[in-house]
Every structure is written in structure tokens, then in C-alpha cells.
Design an enzyme around this catalytic site. Structure first.
Site, PDB file in Angstrom:
ATOM      1  N   GLU A  90       0.832  -1.205   0.000  1.00  0.00           N
ATOM      2  CA  GLU A  90       0.000   0.000   0.000  1.00  0.00           C
ATOM      3  C   GLU A  90       0.862   1.248   0.000  1.00  0.00           C
ATOM      4  OE1 GLU A  90      -3.033  -0.038  -0.578  1.00  0.00           O
ATOM      5  OE2 GLU A  90      -3.765  -2.028   0.004  1.00  0.00           O
ATOM      6  N   CYS A 153      -8.188  -1.313   8.143  1.00  0.00           N
ATOM      7  CA  CYS A 153      -6.811  -1.423   7.647  1.00  0.00           C
ATOM      8  C   CYS A 153      -6.252  -0.054   7.282  1.00  0.00           C
ATOM      9  CB  CYS A 153      -6.741  -2.362   6.445  1.00  0.00           C
ATOM     10  SG  CYS A 153      -6.921  -4.079   6.938  1.00  0.00           S
ATOM     11  N   HIS A 177      -1.488  -5.379   2.225  1.00  0.00           N
ATOM     12  CA  HIS A 177      -2.761  -6.102   2.135  1.00  0.00           C
ATOM     13  C   HIS A 177      -2.511  -7.446   1.447  1.00  0.00           C
ATOM     14  CE1 HIS A 177      -6.248  -3.089   2.721  1.00  0.00           C
ATOM     15  NE2 HIS A 177      -6.525  -4.143   3.442  1.00  0.00           N
TER      16      HIS A 177
HETATM   17  N1  PCA Z   1      -8.847  -6.398   6.708  1.00  0.00           N
HETATM   18  C1  PCA Z   1      -9.727  -5.286   6.940  1.00  0.00           C
HETATM   19  C2  PCA Z   1      -9.651  -5.004   8.410  1.00  0.00           C
HETATM   20  C3  PCA Z   1      -8.977  -6.166   9.017  1.00  0.00           C
HETATM   21  C4  PCA Z   1      -8.416  -6.932   7.888  1.00  0.00           C
HETATM   22  O1  PCA Z   1      -7.673  -7.923   7.956  1.00  0.00           O
HETATM   23  C5  PCA Z   1      -9.460  -4.118   6.017  1.00  0.00           C
HETATM   24  O2  PCA Z   1      -8.899  -4.314   4.927  1.00  0.00           O
HETATM   25  O3  PCA Z   1      -9.810  -2.989   6.344  1.00  0.00           O
END
Ligand code: PCA
Length: 234
Positions: A90, A153, A177
Site C-alpha cells: 500500500e 486497515c 494487504h
Molecule cells: N482487513 C480489513 C480489516 C482487518 C483486515 O484484515 C481491512 O482491509 O480494512
């Protein structure tokens, strides 16, 4: 003869547990795997893994406490984005909480700033481009992503930048991610239904099921990003 003891540098690696639509969060096993991989490949690093609650307010509190206690030299946070098919490095965190689903405290937010009057965005201070180039050259499934969504996140990504600065920690910090994963050697992970949420960085697809990467591939990528963030000192 006296030797100067080398100060081990510390990486704080955060991950999440379940949240609505995701009964098993792959980042639990991935963080564990990355700690193991780094302990072998980089014995000069101390890696501390911490779970953060899937809660807007709770994650900020827990992250602040972890940063204060661990005083890390780098922070990498992990989260799952169901429906993505590669690992996303990200690039940007924005000052916005807004999602159709509640967090685990029942908090549902629509277009709320994380910090009223706070700065609008932070860029990752991990070596995103360099890691991406190195991993792509090695044939790994990675991308640079310009949205971490607007759920917990993105919130943690933003807060990692803001709180580390506030604590005077001038450290590389950022967010990775991951897609859904499957155990190595298996075709799919049976019995765990994962739901993609667009605001949680997910990709909603027409077909049944969501793309999955083998767990070992994602562990390798996370360990590589960590290693590139805190390279071996001469
Ligand atoms: N993914 C979510 C919140 C916790 C996670 O593992 C997100 O992408 O916001």
C-alpha cells in the site's frame, strides 16, 4: 579484546483477527509464518508480532501501546483484502473512516475523519517501489496499491504513521494487504467462506469463490518486504 555488542533492531509486525464476513483472518497464520521465516533468515532482527483489534478506536489504542512498549525500528501492518489476487504494497493512507460494515465494536462509520483537522493523507515510508521491483523481478505476485480502502486497515495504516511521529519514532512504517490464502499443497481452503468488502480493500467478483495464494508465497513476500525495510547493516 573488547567487542561492541551489536544492537538488534526490532520490527513490529501487526495482524488482525476475524471481522464481519471473514471468520478466519489469514494474517494470523501469515504473521506467525513471517516471524519464523525472519528468525531463520535474519537472526539479527527481533520481530515482535502483535494482533490489533478490528476496531477503529481499539486499533489506535492498541497500536499506540505496542509502539510505546516495543519502540520498533520499523512497523509493518498486515490485513486481508478478500478478492484481491496479489499481495498489495500500500502506498497511501487517507484520513477517512467509511464502511458499510461495522467494526468489531459495532461502530459503523460514514465519511468520518480519523483525526478531525488532521492531515489528509500519508504515504508509506516503507521502500514500496524498491520492494515491488525486486519482488516482481523474482516473479512474485505483488502490486503497488493506491487505496487501502476506508475500513480498519486504512485506519491502522494512517494511525501507524501519525502515532509513530507523535511518539518521536522516525521509522519506516506501512501496510501490506494480502489476498485470501490456502495451505500449501491444497487447491482451496474448504469450509471457510470469505466475503469481499469493497471498503475493506476487497474486490467483489462475479464468480464463486475468491482468489487465493499459497500461504508460503505470501509469507516469503512479507519476509522479503521486512528484510528490505531493515537491510543487514555492514
Ligand atoms: N482487513 C480489513 C480489516 C482487518 C483486515 O484484515 C481491512 O482491509 O480494512
Amino acid at each position: 579484546m573488547s567487542t561492541t555488542p551489536t544492537q538488534a533492531r526490532t520490527l513490529l509486525l501487526t495482524f488482525f483477527g476475524p471481522f464481519p464476513g471473514v471468520p478466519v483472518n489469514p494474517t494470523v497464520a501469515l504473521a506467525e509464518g513471517a516471524v519464523r521465516a525472519l528468525n531463520t533468515a535474519r537472526p539479527d532482527l527481533r520481530v515482535v508480532a502483535r494482533e490489533l483489534p478490528v476496531s477503529y478506536d481499539g486499533s489506535s489504542t492498541a497500536l499506540r501501546a505496542a509502539l510505546q512498549e516495543v519502540q520498533p525500528d520499523a512497523l509493518i501492518s498486515l490485513g486481508v483484502a478478500v478478492g484481491r489476487d496479489v499481495v498489495s504494497l500500500e502506498q497511501v493512507a487517507i484520513n477517512l473512516d467509511s464502511a458499510g460494515i461495522e467494526d468489531n465494536d459495532g461502530d459503523r462509520r460514514c465519511d468520518e475523519p480519523i483525526v478531525p483537522d488532521g492531515r489528509e493523507a500519508y504515504f508509506s515510508s516503507l521502500p514500496v517501489r524498491a520492494s515491488y521491483e525486486r519482488l516482481r523481478a523474482a516473479g512474485e505476485p505483488v502490486e503497488i496499491s493506491y487505496t487501502a480502502g476506508t475500513y480498519v486497515c486504512n485506519h491502522v495504516f494512517y494511525e501507524g504513521q501519525r502515532i509513530s511521529r507523535e511518539l518521536g519514532l522516525s521509522i519506516p512504517a506501512g501496510f501490506v494487504h494480502v489476498p485470501a490464502t490456502r495451505a500449501d499443497g491444497e487447491e482451496t481452503t474448504e469450509g471457510v467462506e470469505l466475503t469481499a468488502h469493497r471498503d475493506a480493500g476487497g474486490v467483489v467478483r462475479d464468480e464463486q469463490g475468491v482468489p487465493q495464494l499459497p500461504e508460503s508465497t505470501v509469507v516469503r513476500i512479507i519476509a522479503e518486504v521486512a528484510s528490505g525495510t531493515l537491510p543487514v547493516l555492514d
